[in-house]
Design an enzyme around this catalytic site. Structure first.
Site, PDB file in Angstrom:
ATOM      1  N   HIS A 243      43.329  56.082 -52.080  1.00 58.82           N
ATOM      2  CA  HIS A 243      42.682  57.441 -52.766  1.00 58.82           C
ATOM      3  C   HIS A 243      43.381  58.444 -51.923  1.00 58.82           C
ATOM      4  O   HIS A 243      42.870  59.507 -51.269  1.00 58.82           O
ATOM      5  CB  HIS A 243      41.097  57.337 -52.132  1.00 58.82           C
ATOM      6  CG  HIS A 243      40.287  56.475 -52.902  1.00 58.82           C
ATOM      7  ND1 HIS A 243      39.145  56.157 -52.253  1.00 58.82           N
ATOM      8  CD2 HIS A 243      40.503  55.992 -53.989  1.00 58.82           C
ATOM      9  CE1 HIS A 243      38.442  55.447 -53.097  1.00 58.82           C
ATOM     10  NE2 HIS A 243      39.362  54.957 -54.359  1.00 58.82           N
TER      11      HIS A 243
ATOM     12  N   TYR B 148      64.304  62.233 -56.009  1.00 59.97           N
ATOM     13  CA  TYR B 148      65.008  60.964 -56.274  1.00 59.97           C
ATOM     14  C   TYR B 148      64.217  59.764 -55.982  1.00 59.97           C
ATOM     15  O   TYR B 148      64.172  58.687 -56.783  1.00 59.97           O
ATOM     16  CB  TYR B 148      65.996  61.196 -55.331  1.00 59.97           C
ATOM     17  CG  TYR B 148      66.136  60.628 -53.852  1.00 59.97           C
ATOM     18  CD1 TYR B 148      65.485  61.405 -53.066  1.00 59.97           C
ATOM     19  CD2 TYR B 148      66.485  59.174 -53.412  1.00 59.97           C
ATOM     20  CE1 TYR B 148      65.028  61.036 -51.581  1.00 59.97           C
ATOM     21  CE2 TYR B 148      66.447  58.776 -51.978  1.00 59.97           C
ATOM     22  CZ  TYR B 148      65.732  59.783 -51.251  1.00 59.97           C
ATOM     23  OH  TYR B 148      65.472  59.166 -50.164  1.00 59.97           O
TER      24      TYR B 148
ATOM     25  N   HIS C  20      40.406  59.927 -59.542  1.00 63.13           N
ATOM     26  CA  HIS C  20      40.123  58.893 -58.750  1.00 63.13           C
ATOM     27  C   HIS C  20      41.222  58.573 -57.648  1.00 63.13           C
ATOM     28  O   HIS C  20      40.860  58.736 -56.385  1.00 63.13           O
ATOM     29  CB  HIS C  20      39.834  57.478 -59.594  1.00 63.13           C
ATOM     30  CG  HIS C  20      39.227  56.373 -58.729  1.00 63.13           C
ATOM     31  ND1 HIS C  20      38.482  55.409 -59.289  1.00 63.13           N
ATOM     32  CD2 HIS C  20      39.364  55.890 -57.598  1.00 63.13           C
ATOM     33  CE1 HIS C  20      38.328  54.275 -58.369  1.00 63.13           C
ATOM     34  NE2 HIS C  20      38.660  54.938 -57.307  1.00 63.13           N
TER      35      HIS C  20
ATOM     36  N   TYR D 137      66.571  47.164 -52.527  1.00 67.72           N
ATOM     37  CA  TYR D 137      66.392  47.771 -51.138  1.00 67.72           C
ATOM     38  C   TYR D 137      65.402  47.480 -50.254  1.00 67.72           C
ATOM     39  O   TYR D 137      65.791  47.137 -49.081  1.00 67.72           O
ATOM     40  CB  TYR D 137      65.992  49.219 -51.760  1.00 67.72           C
ATOM     41  CG  TYR D 137      65.588  50.128 -50.473  1.00 67.72           C
ATOM     42  CD1 TYR D 137      66.880  51.022 -49.963  1.00 67.72           C
ATOM     43  CD2 TYR D 137      64.405  50.566 -49.976  1.00 67.72           C
ATOM     44  CE1 TYR D 137      66.291  52.010 -49.042  1.00 67.72           C
ATOM     45  CE2 TYR D 137      64.196  51.187 -49.076  1.00 67.72           C
ATOM     46  CZ  TYR D 137      65.072  52.208 -48.503  1.00 67.72           C
ATOM     47  OH  TYR D 137      64.807  52.870 -47.447  1.00 67.72           O
TER      48      TYR D 137
HETATM   49 ZN   LIG Z   1      38.702  53.763 -55.482  1.00 70.00          ZN
END
Ligand SMILES: [Zn+2]
Length: 219
Positions: A100, A119, A160, A214
């Protein structure tokens, strides 16, 4: 599929639980983390246990229908249906993180997808789209997430939060962190009244190529 021993996977889920809390990607007991342990088992965080107190034995194990197959004495995350649905639909995904984080949740609430203006978007895809609002804890939320994901590594969940998917727990934490950073930068440009140009399809493809592998240098 890439697999790590169960005990190590449990320890890493606890470690990244503390990391999402300490890095401000979530608060309290919010968010959840899962890992595709095998073709039969998924490990997922329990509901309602504060991350600092979470131990390897508290992690729940469910099957691909979301049924508990080994109890940890705790209820599984309320978002288990969403995690399980993503694993069923996305065979290359081995780790999922739901947070969240504040800037991403702000854009998710505004219904604004993150365009390709910075980027690091290439770690996620050509944009970070918004998955249509569905009630938390439902299979419908998982379906909305999969529809928006396509071949990307993350989406905003409308009103959310964030869903990040990757091939391992280290990479999924990176993606969840980058989505929050992208959201903060986009929010700041909006707040400053700036509308930056997009990077363009060709440059995004070039960046995606450069970012491939990466994370593998650090694991
Ligand atoms: Zn949640």
């Amino acid at each position: 599929m890439e697999t790590i021993p169960e005990e190590i996977a449990r320890q890493r889920i606890c470690k990244f639980g503390r990391k999402i809390l300490n890095s401000g990607l979530t608060k309290g007991t919010g968010g959840n983390i899962s890992y595709r342990l095998s073709e039969k088992d998924i490990l997922i965080t329990p509901t309602g246990i504060p991350y600092p107190e979470l131990g390897p034995g508290d992690i729940c194990k469910v099957d691909y229908d979301g049924n508990v197959i080994e109890t940890s004495g705790h209820e599984t995350s309320s978002e288990t249906p969403m995690h399980v649905h993503v694993y069923n639909k996305k065979e290359q995904v081995n780790a999922i993180m739901h947070t969240h984080s504040p800037f991403a949740s702000t854009l998710a609430t505004a219904g604004k997808s993150i365009p390709p203006i910075y980027y690091q978007i290439a770690f996620v895809g050509d944009e970070v789209p918004v998955a249509k609002y569905q009630t938390y804890g439902t299979l419908e939320l998982g379906k909305a997430a999969v529809n928006a994901l396509e071949d990307r590594n993350g989406v905003l969940l409308e009103r959310h939060g964030v869903l990040a998917v990757e091939h391992d727990l280290e990479s999924v934490f990176e993606v969840a962190s980058i989505i929050e950073e992208l959201a903060r930068i986009y929010y700041q440009t909006l707040a400053a009244g700036i509308t930056p140009d997009g990077l363009g399809e060709e440059e995004i493809k070039r960046l995606m190529e450069k970012f491939k592998g990466y994370g593998q240098q650090t694991t």
